[in-house]
Motif scaffolding. Structure first.
Motif, short mmCIF file in Angstrom:
data_model
loop_
_atom_site.label_atom_id
_atom_site.label_comp_id
_atom_site.label_asym_id
_atom_site.label_seq_id
_atom_site.Cartn_x
_atom_site.Cartn_y
_atom_site.Cartn_z
N UNK A 262 -3.13 6.52 3.14
CA UNK A 262 -2.40 5.93 2.15
C UNK A 262 -3.25 5.80 0.83
N UNK A 263 -2.31 5.64 -0.34
CA UNK A 263 -3.29 5.56 -1.35
C UNK A 263 -2.81 4.12 -2.23
N UNK A 264 -3.98 3.50 -2.74
CA UNK A 264 -3.90 2.22 -3.26
C UNK A 264 -4.50 2.21 -4.68
N UNK A 265 -3.91 1.36 -5.57
CA UNK A 265 -4.15 1.31 -7.03
C UNK A 265 -5.08 0.15 -7.16
N UNK A 266 -6.39 0.36 -7.94
CA UNK A 266 -7.11 -0.65 -8.41
C UNK A 266 -7.53 -0.60 -9.84
N UNK A 267 -6.91 -1.74 -10.49
CA UNK A 267 -7.37 -1.69 -11.81
C UNK A 267 -7.40 -3.15 -12.18
N UNK A 268 -7.63 -3.61 -13.55
CA UNK A 268 -7.42 -4.92 -14.09
C UNK A 268 -6.14 -5.59 -13.66
N UNK A 269 -6.23 -6.48 -12.79
CA UNK A 269 -5.31 -7.52 -12.17
C UNK A 269 -4.60 -7.00 -10.94
N UNK A 270 -5.17 -5.75 -10.50
CA UNK A 270 -4.39 -4.92 -9.43
C UNK A 270 -5.32 -4.61 -8.22
N UNK A 271 -5.49 -5.44 -7.32
CA UNK A 271 -6.49 -5.25 -6.24
C UNK A 271 -5.99 -4.33 -4.93
N UNK A 272 -5.66 -3.17 -4.90
CA UNK A 272 -5.15 -2.45 -3.97
C UNK A 272 -3.79 -2.36 -3.80
N UNK A 273 -3.00 -2.22 -4.79
CA UNK A 273 -1.66 -2.16 -4.53
C UNK A 273 -1.23 -0.55 -3.91
N UNK A 274 -0.41 -0.87 -3.04
CA UNK A 274 -0.04 0.49 -1.99
C UNK A 274 0.93 1.37 -2.68
N UNK A 275 0.82 2.42 -2.97
CA UNK A 275 1.73 3.59 -3.22
C UNK A 275 2.93 3.72 -2.45
N UNK A 276 4.05 3.60 -3.26
CA UNK A 276 5.30 3.79 -2.37
C UNK A 276 6.28 4.66 -3.28
N UNK A 277 7.42 5.20 -2.76
CA UNK A 277 8.42 6.04 -3.50
C UNK A 277 9.58 5.70 -2.57
N UNK A 278 10.75 6.29 -3.52
CA UNK A 278 12.12 6.23 -2.96
C UNK A 278 12.50 8.00 -2.50
N UNK A 279 11.35 8.65 -2.74
CA UNK A 279 11.73 9.96 -2.61
C UNK A 279 11.42 10.96 -3.99
N UNK A 280 11.36 10.33 -5.00
CA UNK A 280 11.06 10.99 -6.13
C UNK A 280 10.03 10.31 -7.21
N UNK A 281 10.26 9.33 -7.88
CA UNK A 281 9.37 8.47 -8.88
C UNK A 281 8.47 7.64 -7.73
#
Length: 183
Positions: free
Chosen positions: A33-52
């Motif tokens: 899986x892929x996770x987003x880290x940045x200011x105020x974001x501590x490893x939010x997981x990537x998701x989709x509905x099939x496009x965006x």
């Protein structure tokens, strides 16, 4: 083990490597899986509905097609995604190709496509440096131009590429990594 000469800090949005590009392959053939880290974001997981593509809690969007993505790295350095069936069984999309807009594109949205031939001006080949995911431009420079913008739903962010020309308020530069947040 292949060696890469890093000329600038890993946290920068782009960094140069010696040519030819030899980057350590940190991602095995196992799904990840892929996770987003940045200011105020501590490893939010990537998701989709099939496009965006988004990061955050997929359950908040109220879409039965929304699901965290399990990626598989292909031999041609593309990434295909399928729903994480350990957390949801309602999503019907699978084996879709992950992409970012090409340097010539005026778009910023990161997405998925069933057929990449149907989507103009995209980059579908990714490289990993440790747990970080990037692209490589024509000069051999690793590009990590990830950022997110808030959506109308608190805690859900749209995943974007290359903030140049995006005047959206509240955008956050991020690192996109295969490392899950500590529990």
């Amino acid at each position: 083990m292949r060696t890469t000469w890093l000329l600038t800090a890993l946290g920068a949005s782009a960094f140069a490597v010696a040519s030819p590009v030899n980057v350590e392959r940190a991602v095995s053939d196992s799904p990840f899986s892929l996770y987003a880290y940045g200011t105020g974001l501590s490893g939010l997981r990537l998701f989709t509905s099939g496009n965006a593509t988004y990061v955050g809690n997929y359950e908040l969007v109220g879409d039965d097609q929304a699901a965290p993505v399990i990626f598989t790295k292909q031999d041609d350095d593309t990434l295909t995604g399928s729903p994480d069936t350990s957390v949801t069984s309602t999503a019907s999309w699978s084996n879709i190709t992950f992409y970012v807009p090409s340097p010539s594109s005026s778009k910023h949205a990161v997405g998925f496509a069933k057929s990449v031939g149907d989507v103009p001006e995209i980059v579908t080949e990714f490289i990993f440096y440790g747990a970080w995911i990037a692209t490589i431009d024509t000069t051999g420079t690793l590009q990590t131009l990830w950022y997110v913008t808030p959506t109308e739903t608190d805690g859900i962010y749209s995943l974007k590429w290359n903030a140049t020309g995006d005047s959206t308020e509240g955008k956050i530069t991020i690192a996109l990594r295969t490392t899950a947040p500590a529990s």
